[in-house]
Design an enzyme around this catalytic site. Sequence first.
Site, PDB file in Angstrom:
ATOM      1  N   TYR A 153      17.377  -5.672 -14.293  1.00  0.00           N
ATOM      2  CA  TYR A 153      18.635  -5.267 -13.660  1.00  0.00           C
ATOM      3  C   TYR A 153      19.288  -6.461 -12.956  1.00  0.00           C
ATOM      4  CZ  TYR A 153      18.764  -0.182 -14.384  1.00  0.00           C
ATOM      5  OH  TYR A 153      18.892   1.074 -14.921  1.00  0.00           O
ATOM      6  N   GLU A 160      26.311 -10.361 -16.305  1.00  0.00           N
ATOM      7  CA  GLU A 160      27.585  -9.651 -16.351  1.00  0.00           C
ATOM      8  C   GLU A 160      28.604 -10.306 -15.413  1.00  0.00           C
ATOM      9  OE1 GLU A 160      26.654  -5.575 -15.482  1.00  0.00           O
ATOM     10  OE2 GLU A 160      25.022  -5.563 -16.936  1.00  0.00           O
TER      11      GLU A 160
END
Length: 792
Positions: A153, A160
Amino acid sequence: LVTSIIPTMLQRTYFVLFNLISALGWAYCWFIVVTHLHEFSEPKGAENLWAELRDPLVYTQTMALMEIVHSALGMTKSPVVQTTIQVFSRILLVWGVTLPSQSAQKHWSLYLMALSWATTEIPRYLFYATKQVSKKAPSMLFHLRYSLFYILYPTGISGEVLQIWTSLPSQLTTEWLTLLPTGLPDTCISVCKACENHMGCALSVAILVTYAFFGPVMVFLMHLTRKGAYKKRFPRKVKPDTAKGILFPLINGQRSTSEAGKAVLCAAITAGEDIVPVAAAKARTERNWRFKYKTHFKSMFLESLKSPEKALSVAKAGADFLHNNFQFRRKDGSVVAFKTEMERKDTCFVGTARVGGEGEKLSELTVPYKPWTQRSPGKILKGDDVKALADRWANYGTIEPDAAASIKAVVDNPKLLDLSNHYFVLIGAGSAMGPFNKLMELGANIIALDIPGAWERPGRPSVWRRLMKTAKASKGKMIFPLNKKMSECKGEDDIVKAAGANLMEQPADILNWLMSLPEVKDSKNHITIGNYTYLDGALHVKLSVCADAIMKELADRRPVGTTSLAYLCTPTDMHVITDEASKAAEANYNSFLLKPLGAMVETALQKLSGGKWLRSNIWRTDLPLVDGLIVNQGPNYALAKRLQHWRAIIAYSKGVPVSTNIAPSTATISVVRATTFKWAYGGIPYFKPYEIFDQETTNAVMTAALIYDIKCKDSAAYPSNREKKQTSVKNPLELFKYNSFHGGVWRSPYTMDSLGVTSVIIYFMGGPNLFIPVTVAITGAVTAAVAQLVVM
């Protein structure tokens, strides 16, 4: 049977195929990234990777939109909101950032993002596929599914963010400026003018800002999911039933806290009736007690409202069931009824310590105060400053007007602070929420009960060292039990080791020691006994039952009028409240229409949660009510606190004065140590009239309320005043509506149980003051992005 089996088989087949195809798609993406890793440091490495990865990544990730459909239709148990956030964030990344931006396609962060996504999704989809054909997925898949996110994550989010950052354009056309919301600061316009790509600017503002909030939240939610999955997959082994002291009832061969809770509620609702009410039967057969218990506590509460007689019979039935059915394991291993154990007349406490000091006795009430979030030291308020603070709280709605009046009465009448001839028995004297320190400052006589000093460990000093230090520095006197004679103690260390008692294993010993004290035997002395204990889970119930037995017997054995009971009630419960508080909650609920921006945000949150968040706090029957019970606190907490209510009602009906004031939400160390509570406390003051209190402030104001109740003979605590207009108590449940320091719960527009998630969101969006501006900015950016997509 056939009509139910065929759809199930079709659905399972569909999910197996969906998850396998998705896993294969991500496996192909993973293979492509890995085979291009050797080009990572080359100038065109990422560009070459994208050329081969583009179509598989776009198709595979877009297919994940079906997960939102599955969740919305109830085909899976995944939360709709969480699923939507996860899927749409990636869809925006793929379609809105990487696909149209050549700079993002050429940046090394493409490796990080794609590899993190693929490594996360392969085991996840395989896990769900195998779950369709087997009750248990393979162990390796289970651990990968619920553990990889700790690494992937953060790495995925980093990739991202970098993709978004590298896609930021360098110039913005005038057409784009016409799509921006009006009223933006000049600095925002300047930033936008520095951009060239239309959609990139909006996505940058919308997504990058939200990452600060949604990133940590998504990791935390996955952490909670992992805890639940591991707990279900690897349940704790049932330990041999060797616990000493008080025991839960043996029901169907097990000492189950859930079965005990159901049985207590069933007994309370039935309350001696020949026919078991439907509500009692439903409680007894509830299969999901942990999360459905609130419904049955509500049924019991409403049953008590039918009449004063019914309220008393419910209280007696509930309390009697606990005392008659709990058991006790003695030191020799024998198990007897708890009630039988409490009939013992001997005690293991052969000594009594009396510690006093020559410190200065306070002659007026002082209240330490500072806003909880303020890091700098607060002020010690006195006199008119305390009265002004009480009025401010009352005017805002954080406390009730009569609570403010009681504080001011104590300020205006210093004689009330003369406690030299009064004795307080504090069960849990060292409690963070208890009145020990404040009573000692005022020179009170305290009979202190707390955990054994022998439990002292390196790094964990005994509570008795702190209590003795406080007593010696005060003008008060502290009395406490010893397991050996005082004359045999050579110094303070010996006294500490011999001090204290184990409430769950020595309740009868504590009671008999108390009854042996000259101060207790003397009927001229007024004694107030209060329960300030707390432990998590089932231990809280055990503590509450033991403390209740001691308090009951002490009040019953002493002459009527010489003993009073004291409790700190929780605001997170169901209560009868004042008409004024109920009308204020309704007014606060309707007042959000006067705040257009706040109204829009709060309505959106209600709709987004399907009505679970921000539920109305307005609840009336024949009496105004409040539902402050929080499901996550658990049925054991609710039962332990309800027993205190039951004892208060029973004692009050016998003519025993009862100080049972509601204390506010307080930022004690044990509470804010739980991260979720800390976050919620940080956001909840957004909702009028909430305020979170520091421990020292709560101690001071609740001690003032206790003193007012006990020392003022015209207070609501005295049953003799139940017919008076200002202290009228027709139904015993009305006893709890007086002198309430609820912290805002009663007058809030929304129920306490529906504020948790929203309060956490507010905390991460900048807190109460910045929540609306930040939300509006994000919404504006997203709206602009959508508008630009339409234009394009």
